[in-house]
Design an enzyme around this catalytic site. Structure first.
Site, PDB file in Angstrom:
ATOM      1  N   THR A 129       0.876  -1.170   0.000  1.00 57.50           N
ATOM      2  CA  THR A 129       0.000   0.000   0.000  1.00 57.50           C
ATOM      3  C   THR A 129       0.916   1.224   0.000  1.00 57.50           C
ATOM      4  O   THR A 129       2.053   1.140   0.477  1.00 57.50           O
ATOM      5  CB  THR A 129      -0.901   0.048   1.251  1.00 57.50           C
ATOM      6  OG1 THR A 129      -0.050   0.096   2.403  1.00 57.50           O
ATOM      7  CG2 THR A 129      -1.780  -1.178   1.347  1.00 57.50           C
ATOM      8  N   GLU A 158      -5.482  -3.689  -1.380  1.00 55.03           N
ATOM      9  CA  GLU A 158      -5.969  -4.898  -0.715  1.00 55.03           C
ATOM     10  C   GLU A 158      -7.042  -5.618  -1.529  1.00 55.03           C
ATOM     11  O   GLU A 158      -7.439  -6.732  -1.203  1.00 55.03           O
ATOM     12  CB  GLU A 158      -6.555  -4.535   0.667  1.00 55.03           C
ATOM     13  CG  GLU A 158      -5.514  -4.119   1.697  1.00 55.03           C
ATOM     14  CD  GLU A 158      -5.205  -2.627   1.677  1.00 55.03           C
ATOM     15  OE1 GLU A 158      -5.426  -1.978   0.628  1.00 55.03           O
ATOM     16  OE2 GLU A 158      -4.732  -2.109   2.708  1.00 55.03           O
ATOM     17  N   LYS A 172     -14.683  16.381  11.860  1.00 54.96           N
ATOM     18  CA  LYS A 172     -15.705  16.321  12.913  1.00 54.96           C
ATOM     19  C   LYS A 172     -15.862  17.704  13.539  1.00 54.96           C
ATOM     20  O   LYS A 172     -15.036  18.136  14.334  1.00 54.96           O
ATOM     21  CB  LYS A 172     -15.353  15.284  13.973  1.00 54.96           C
ATOM     22  CG  LYS A 172     -16.550  14.921  14.823  1.00 54.96           C
ATOM     23  CD  LYS A 172     -16.347  13.622  15.573  1.00 54.96           C
ATOM     24  CE  LYS A 172     -17.676  13.088  16.071  1.00 54.96           C
ATOM     25  NZ  LYS A 172     -17.548  11.834  16.798  1.00 54.96           N
ATOM     26  N   TRP A 230     -20.287  15.157  11.437  1.00 56.47           N
ATOM     27  CA  TRP A 230     -19.298  14.819  10.410  1.00 56.47           C
ATOM     28  C   TRP A 230     -19.503  15.652   9.148  1.00 56.47           C
ATOM     29  O   TRP A 230     -20.624  15.861   8.702  1.00 56.47           O
ATOM     30  CB  TRP A 230     -19.414  13.348  10.026  1.00 56.47           C
ATOM     31  CG  TRP A 230     -19.045  12.413  11.128  1.00 56.47           C
ATOM     32  CD1 TRP A 230     -19.883  11.643  11.871  1.00 56.47           C
ATOM     33  CD2 TRP A 230     -17.736  12.158  11.623  1.00 56.47           C
ATOM     34  NE1 TRP A 230     -19.172  10.913  12.797  1.00 56.47           N
ATOM     35  CE2 TRP A 230     -17.845  11.212  12.668  1.00 56.47           C
ATOM     36  CE3 TRP A 230     -16.454  12.633  11.300  1.00 56.47           C
ATOM     37  CZ2 TRP A 230     -16.748  10.731  13.382  1.00 56.47           C
ATOM     38  CZ3 TRP A 230     -15.356  12.148  12.006  1.00 56.47           C
ATOM     39  CH2 TRP A 230     -15.519  11.213  13.032  1.00 56.47           C
TER      40      TRP A 230
END
Ligand code: ADP
Length: 540
Positions: A185, A330, A440, A445
């Protein structure tokens, strides 16, 4: 009772065999680092991959040993790729844009034994060489070159090594569950982690990627993978191209907009793949060079959210359908792809456009679900409204990271992607953010992606990233870091006014900071972690 059909393991080498047998004369054209073009075809790639495989055999490595590549998208890189995996070794494609410490970390972690590299990377290798004693052989993917030899004396040269080797090689009949390649990654979220793909997972991913509701490929396609082969196998391009017998145009190191426009127009590219930042520069170059990219009928965008304005520009200015896809290392990488369904064909153009903005739905072989991670992974409903943590299962999804003992899944066998999304009943995903990029504010959010999309829709803005900055009262508030377009004179107030009536007032960013360029990660994504370091305290 077993079925009574032939069993043939699903092997990476069989893709190249197929291409060489039935698409032998289909062109594979690559741009060399000096700007010249190299012409070959699938027969040529296959026979040189076999020469390379014969050379690798002479090294007496063990099956499963890792062989690394540090190279651009070009024909030699494809040859070595197939030679390595096809012979039963693991092809570890290294991202040269990682920081030197990360490069050292992954080369040591993988314990690579051989390194194939393009000339461009000699200084990079020299800088880290003493930290990677596990590399026993440094092979430059070129003919003999005095300056490379001087700079890196242990170098041997690919063309010299393979020239005396036979172009005949019987690919071994491996167990399809054996490892075929390794990608790390890009470390956007911490230390890079290795994902070890198998022959089987790669082949199943390849089948799924070619389908009409995925990349919709055929042997008539001329494909330009701009996404590098070190970024999750160029999203599988060299595999799907071999399976379908597509022609490949490989851009080498020239990934700037002008070079891409020239390649697309000269070689009549029909489909191209890349991250949004690549498309942004392609659009500017095409406009500057007065090209309407007439051959390009679709482009695949993924890696980060595709701004709606980009999909619109491709359609109206270039008559090109943008396929928005979501994936990750992944997931090999394909997780979801956006194509309209039959029932959408009756919708108005605007309604269809709205469907096409999302990251799409899973192909066969992938299952996705949304859960509330803060509430015991409680499953959420697919009503297109509720947002939660996106989890995934499938034939080509990671089970555990390379070298780690623990399984990387939840107790009930799902991989948590770290992304926050909503999903409708047909499985169309809307990624609102990466969990760590959400803002936040006073307990509520805010999606940074939504705010970025609005800024990017402003004609005087070229690129925009929105980060959470610390705020004494609200904990976090959104701040826009933006690059003005070359023609654009725009002030902070004007950009903030542009947000009016598009989102709730409390979601409008607190501040705009104009910069010359936004730092990008090794895979061309906006490096928000770096931006948070630089501007995270700007409201205090
Ligand atoms: P890294 O995780 O190191 O950045 P990846 O290339 O594997 O490297 O990144 C996968 C992530 O990229 C996904 O988890 C998601 O956050 C983001 N991503 C990929 N495609 C999209 C997309 N179409 N829209 C929004 N985010 C995306």
């Amino acid at each position: 009772m077993y079925g009574q059909m032939m069993y043939q393991p699903l092997l990476v080498s069989s893709l190249l065999e197929h291409a060489a047998n039935y698409h032998a004369d289909t062109p594979i054209i690559s741009k060399n680092t000096d700007g010249s073009m190299h012409h070959t075809d699938w027969a040529g790639i296959s026979s040189r991959a076999k020469q390379c495989a014969n050379f690798l055999k002479s090294l007496h490595l063990e099956q499963g040993d890792r062989i690394a590549t540090l190279a651009w998208n070009n024909h030699r890189h494809i040859e070595t790729w197939y030679a390595i995996s096809g012979s039963g070794y693991v092809c570890h494609t290294i991202n040269p844009r990682l920081f030197p410490e990360q490069l050292i970390y992954i080369i040591q972690d993988a314990q690579d034994k051989v390194l194939f590299f393009d000339q461009t990377f000699v200084p990079l290798i020299n800088a880290i060489k003493k930290h990677i004693p596990n590399i026993e052989l440094f092979i430059c993917l070129d003919t003999y070159n005095e300056s490379v030899k001087e700079a890196l004396p242990e170098t041997v040269f690919y063309e010299e090594l393979i020239q005396s080797q036979s172009g005949h090689f019987d690919w071994p009949e491996l167990d399809e569950l054996c490892a075929s390649s390794l990608c790390y990654t890009s470390g956007t979220t911490g230390n890079p982690k290795g994902v070890l793909y198998s022959h089987r997972s790669t082949l199943l991913h390849t089948f799924a990627s070619c389908l009409p509701d995925s990349l919709n490929l055929s042997s008539k396609d001329i494909m330009l993978p701009v996404v590098p082969m070190f970024h999750v196998h160029a999203w599988g391009s060299p595999y799907v191209a071999a399976m379908m017998g597509c022609s490949l145009i490989l851009p080498g190191s020239a990934l700037d907009g002008d070079s891409l426009v020239q390649l697309i127009d000269q070689y009549k590219v029909t489909v191209s793949l890349g991250v949004p930042t690549i498309w942004q520069s392609l659009i500017s170059s095409a406009k500057k060079l007065n090209s309407t990219l007439p051959s390009l009928n679709r482009n695949v965008v993924g890696g980060s959210a595709c701004p709606p304005s980009m999909i619109e520009t491709f359609k109206t200015d270039f008559n090109c359908d943008t396929i928005h896809a979501w994936g990750m290392t992944e997931a090999s990488p394909l997780g979801t792809v956006n194509h309209l369904k039959g029932k959408h064909l009756n919708l108005s153009k605007t309604e269809q456009f709205n469907v096409r903005l999302s990251q799409g739905r899973p192909p066969f072989g992938i299952r996705i679900r949304l859960v509330d991670a803060e509430n015991d992974n409680k499953p959420l409903s697919n009503n297109g409204i509720e947002t939660g943590n996106l989890q995934i299962q499938g034939h080509w999804i990671v089970n555990r990271y390379y070298g780690q003992e623990n399984i990387a899944l939840t107790e009930d066998g799902w991989f948590d992607t770290g992304d926050i999304a909503s999903m409708n009943q047909d499985g169309f995903l809307n990624i609102s953010d990466r969990a760590k990029d959400l803002i936040k504010s006073g307990g509520e959010w805010i999606s940074s992606v939504e705010l970025e999309n609005i800024a990017m829709a402003h004609p005087k803005i070229d690129m925009a990233a929105v980060i959470a900055a610390y705020h004494p009262r609200w904990d976090e508030r959104p701040v826009v870091i933006a690059v003005k377009s070359t023609t654009g004179q725009i002030t902070e107030t004007e950009l903030l006014e542009f947000y009016q009536d598009k989102i709730a007032k409390w979601q409008i960013p607190d501040k705009v900071i104009f910069v010359d360029a936004i730092p990008l990660s090794g895979t061309g994504k906006m490096l928000k972690r770096k931006l948070r370091e630089d501007y995270g305290n700007t409201l205090i």
